[in-house]
Design a protein around this motif. Structure first.
Motif, mmCIF file in Angstrom:
data_model
loop_
_atom_site.group_PDB
_atom_site.id
_atom_site.type_symbol
_atom_site.label_atom_id
_atom_site.label_comp_id
_atom_site.label_asym_id
_atom_site.label_seq_id
_atom_site.Cartn_x
_atom_site.Cartn_y
_atom_site.Cartn_z
ATOM 1 N N VAL A 128 -46.407 -63.511 2.625
ATOM 2 C CA VAL A 128 -46.521 -63.476 1.129
ATOM 3 C C VAL A 128 -45.460 -62.547 1.190
ATOM 4 O O VAL A 128 -45.311 -62.389 -0.296
ATOM 5 C CB VAL A 128 -48.351 -63.405 1.061
ATOM 6 N N TYR A 129 -45.811 -61.034 1.434
ATOM 7 C CA TYR A 129 -45.409 -59.855 0.332
ATOM 8 C C TYR A 129 -43.774 -59.208 1.078
ATOM 9 O O TYR A 129 -43.693 -59.495 0.341
ATOM 10 C CB TYR A 129 -46.216 -58.773 1.030
ATOM 11 N N THR A 130 -43.293 -59.982 1.880
ATOM 12 C CA THR A 130 -41.954 -59.532 2.738
ATOM 13 C C THR A 130 -40.802 -60.318 1.695
ATOM 14 O O THR A 130 -39.940 -59.634 1.251
ATOM 15 C CB THR A 130 -41.892 -60.385 3.255
ATOM 16 N N PRO A 131 -41.083 -61.121 0.464
ATOM 17 C CA PRO A 131 -40.309 -61.997 -0.420
ATOM 18 C C PRO A 131 -39.754 -60.658 -1.514
ATOM 19 O O PRO A 131 -38.955 -60.891 -2.004
ATOM 20 C CB PRO A 131 -40.158 -63.088 -1.408
ATOM 21 N N ARG A 132 -41.112 -59.909 -1.672
ATOM 22 C CA ARG A 132 -40.919 -59.403 -3.002
ATOM 23 C C ARG A 132 -39.999 -57.957 -2.421
ATOM 24 O O ARG A 132 -39.063 -57.746 -2.859
ATOM 25 C CB ARG A 132 -42.209 -58.507 -3.170
ATOM 26 N N VAL A 133 -40.510 -57.570 -1.048
ATOM 27 C CA VAL A 133 -39.604 -56.531 -0.483
ATOM 28 C C VAL A 133 -38.012 -56.746 -0.258
ATOM 29 O O VAL A 133 -37.039 -56.179 -0.726
ATOM 30 C CB VAL A 133 -39.856 -56.215 0.667
ATOM 31 N N ALA A 134 -37.864 -58.464 -0.079
ATOM 32 C CA ALA A 134 -36.345 -58.768 0.232
ATOM 33 C C ALA A 134 -35.968 -58.429 -0.799
ATOM 34 O O ALA A 134 -34.551 -58.447 -1.203
ATOM 35 C CB ALA A 134 -36.133 -60.365 0.646
ATOM 36 N N ARG A 135 -36.222 -59.175 -1.838
ATOM 37 C CA ARG A 135 -35.681 -59.274 -3.404
ATOM 38 C C ARG A 135 -34.950 -57.790 -4.148
ATOM 39 O O ARG A 135 -34.053 -57.277 -4.525
ATOM 40 C CB ARG A 135 -36.558 -60.219 -4.692
ATOM 41 N N VAL A 136 -35.724 -56.960 -4.261
ATOM 42 C CA VAL A 136 -35.870 -55.736 -4.236
ATOM 43 C C VAL A 136 -34.390 -55.074 -3.649
ATOM 44 O O VAL A 136 -33.811 -54.128 -3.691
ATOM 45 C CB VAL A 136 -36.809 -54.812 -3.978
ATOM 46 N N VAL A 137 -34.907 -54.997 -1.857
ATOM 47 C CA VAL A 137 -33.749 -53.944 -1.371
ATOM 48 C C VAL A 137 -32.407 -55.057 -0.999
ATOM 49 O O VAL A 137 -30.923 -54.649 -0.972
ATOM 50 C CB VAL A 137 -34.061 -54.831 0.330
ATOM 51 N N ARG A 138 -32.195 -56.170 -1.804
ATOM 52 C CA ARG A 138 -31.075 -56.801 -2.289
ATOM 53 C C ARG A 138 -30.243 -56.613 -3.480
ATOM 54 O O ARG A 138 -29.551 -55.743 -3.232
ATOM 55 C CB ARG A 138 -31.507 -58.374 -1.571
ATOM 56 N N ALA A 139 -31.491 -56.196 -4.478
ATOM 57 C CA ALA A 139 -30.912 -55.100 -5.171
ATOM 58 C C ALA A 139 -30.468 -54.214 -5.248
ATOM 59 O O ALA A 139 -29.704 -54.373 -6.098
ATOM 60 C CB ALA A 139 -31.809 -56.448 -6.484
ATOM 61 N N SER A 140 -30.598 -53.985 -4.703
ATOM 62 C CA SER A 140 -30.402 -52.487 -4.593
ATOM 63 C C SER A 140 -28.712 -52.350 -3.764
ATOM 64 O O SER A 140 -28.381 -51.584 -3.528
ATOM 65 C CB SER A 140 -31.113 -51.522 -3.998
ATOM 66 N N THR A 141 -28.700 -53.112 -1.833
ATOM 67 C CA THR A 141 -27.901 -53.325 -1.278
ATOM 68 C C THR A 141 -26.616 -53.570 -1.965
ATOM 69 O O THR A 141 -26.048 -53.290 -1.894
ATOM 70 C CB THR A 141 -28.039 -54.137 -0.708
ATOM 71 N N LEU A 142 -26.834 -54.573 -2.749
ATOM 72 C CA LEU A 142 -25.442 -54.400 -3.593
ATOM 73 C C LEU A 142 -25.038 -54.405 -4.759
ATOM 74 O O LEU A 142 -23.477 -53.602 -4.679
ATOM 75 C CB LEU A 142 -25.826 -56.121 -4.875
ATOM 76 N N VAL A 143 -25.433 -53.068 -4.931
ATOM 77 C CA VAL A 143 -25.345 -51.465 -5.835
ATOM 78 C C VAL A 143 -24.865 -50.984 -4.806
ATOM 79 O O VAL A 143 -23.441 -50.562 -4.720
ATOM 80 C CB VAL A 143 -26.412 -51.252 -6.937
ATOM 81 N N VAL A 144 -25.459 -50.520 -3.760
ATOM 82 C CA VAL A 144 -24.727 -49.271 -3.140
ATOM 83 C C VAL A 144 -23.564 -49.427 -2.164
ATOM 84 O O VAL A 144 -22.885 -48.986 -1.945
ATOM 85 C CB VAL A 144 -26.013 -49.023 -1.895
ATOM 86 N N ARG A 145 -23.112 -51.464 -1.419
ATOM 87 C CA ARG A 145 -22.365 -51.905 -1.198
ATOM 88 C C ARG A 145 -20.603 -52.214 -1.861
ATOM 89 O O ARG A 145 -19.849 -51.575 -1.205
ATOM 90 C CB ARG A 145 -23.023 -53.184 -0.614
ATOM 91 N N GLU A 146 -21.179 -51.109 -3.085
ATOM 92 C CA GLU A 146 -19.790 -50.943 -3.909
ATOM 93 C C GLU A 146 -20.012 -49.725 -4.097
ATOM 94 O O GLU A 146 -18.579 -49.542 -4.426
ATOM 95 C CB GLU A 146 -20.548 -51.757 -4.797
ATOM 96 N N LEU A 147 -20.443 -48.958 -3.570
ATOM 97 C CA LEU A 147 -20.112 -47.239 -4.098
ATOM 98 C C LEU A 147 -18.535 -46.938 -2.897
ATOM 99 O O LEU A 147 -18.509 -47.372 -1.938
ATOM 100 C CB LEU A 147 -20.948 -46.552 -3.215
#
Length: 282
Positions: free
Chosen positions: A151-170
């Motif tokens: 139930v709670y895995t998708p919550r973490v996945a969305r937050v981590v994905r959003a942060s990863t999209l930012v970090v990968r372009e640094l």
């Protein structure tokens, strides 16, 4: 950038009295659960019909339940199960959600399929999805943990994905790619360490959510079996006697509320501390 020293971090975190109070309350609940055997001279399943529904007294600090079992003892031992379920749920959700979020955010090919699954799971209310999963898996402590993790895995996945999209372009990630560093090493050494702030905040929130969700499932009779004294099963089993002895529902309910609220406040404090936009106000 060097990491702040731990004493300085704790001093900033506990500068807000409400966060300090929440941490102390949570520490007391954990300590009482861990030291349940030493703090109480009763067995949590020992019945005494002649003492059923006894009011709080010197002999029984929080009174007894409908079977004469010492309520303080059951709450203390029940905390072990409730906190263990919540801890395993938080760890499992963070592990799976972080993996899914990293893959979706770093590898463009995996973004669409992974996030479609995440969106589909998040389209259902948490409690309804948990009820459905426990109904399929069957009522047991392990199955409740598995259901809540899903139930709670998708919550973490969305937050981590959003942060990863930012970090990968640094720039430092681009530099690592340019010198031929493998994708796995980039994820492990460069991307993941920069995601620890949102991951820690999500873990604290999920810990609190899991305590409430387990109590809700047990209250509905589809969670942990009644013979396991979690706070949720205690409230569920005693509700019909609440009009005779309010304390048998009040004290387990207060344990649930106090622990969940303390975790939420602690999570808010960690979020404010780690968020650069809010750090100056602290």
């Amino acid at each position: 950038m060097p990491m702040p020293r731990l004493p300085l971090v704790l001093r900033k975190l506990f500068r807000r009295r409400i966060v300090l109070g929440a941490t102390i309350a949570l520490a007391v609940m954990v300590a009482v659960s861990l030291l349940a055997g030493a703090l109480s001279g009763f067995d949590p399943n020992e019945t005494a019909v002649t003492k059923r529904l006894s009011a709080p007294s010197a002999a029984h600090v929080l009174g007894t339940d409908e079977l004469g079992r010492d309520l303080f003892t059951r709450i203390a031992f029940g905390g072990r199960y409730s906190l263990t379920i919540a801890l395993l749920t938080a760890l499992g959700s963070v592990a799976l959600g972080t993996l899914a979020g990293l893959l979706a955010g770093f590898f463009r090919r995996l973004d669409a399929p992974v996030m479609r699954v995440v969106d589909a799971m998040m389209s259902f209310p948490d409690i309804l999805l948990a009820i459905a999963l426990v109904g399929i898996l069957g009522p047991s402590l392990l199955n409740v943990v598995l259901a809540l993790v899903l139930v709670y895995t998708p919550r973490v996945a969305r937050v981590v994905r959003a942060s990863t999209l930012v970090v990968r372009e640094l720039p430092f990630v681009e530099a690592a790619r340019a010198v031929g560093v493998s994708s796995f090493r980039i994820l492990w050494r460069h991307v993941l360490p920069n995601l620890m702030s949102p991951i820690l905040v999500q873990a604290s929130f999920i810990f609190a959510y899991a305590i409430l969700a387990e109590a809700a499932l047990s209250f509905l009779g589809i969670g942990v079996p009644p013979d396991i004294p979690t706070w949720g099963t205690m409230v569920a089993g005693s509700q019909q006697y609440a009009h005779q002895a309010l304390w048998i529902v009040l004290f387990p309910g207060l344990a649930i509320i106090l622990t969940a609220l303390s975790l939420q406040l602690l999570g808010d404090g960690i979020r404010d501390l780690l968020d650069p936009r809010l750090r100056k106000s602290m």
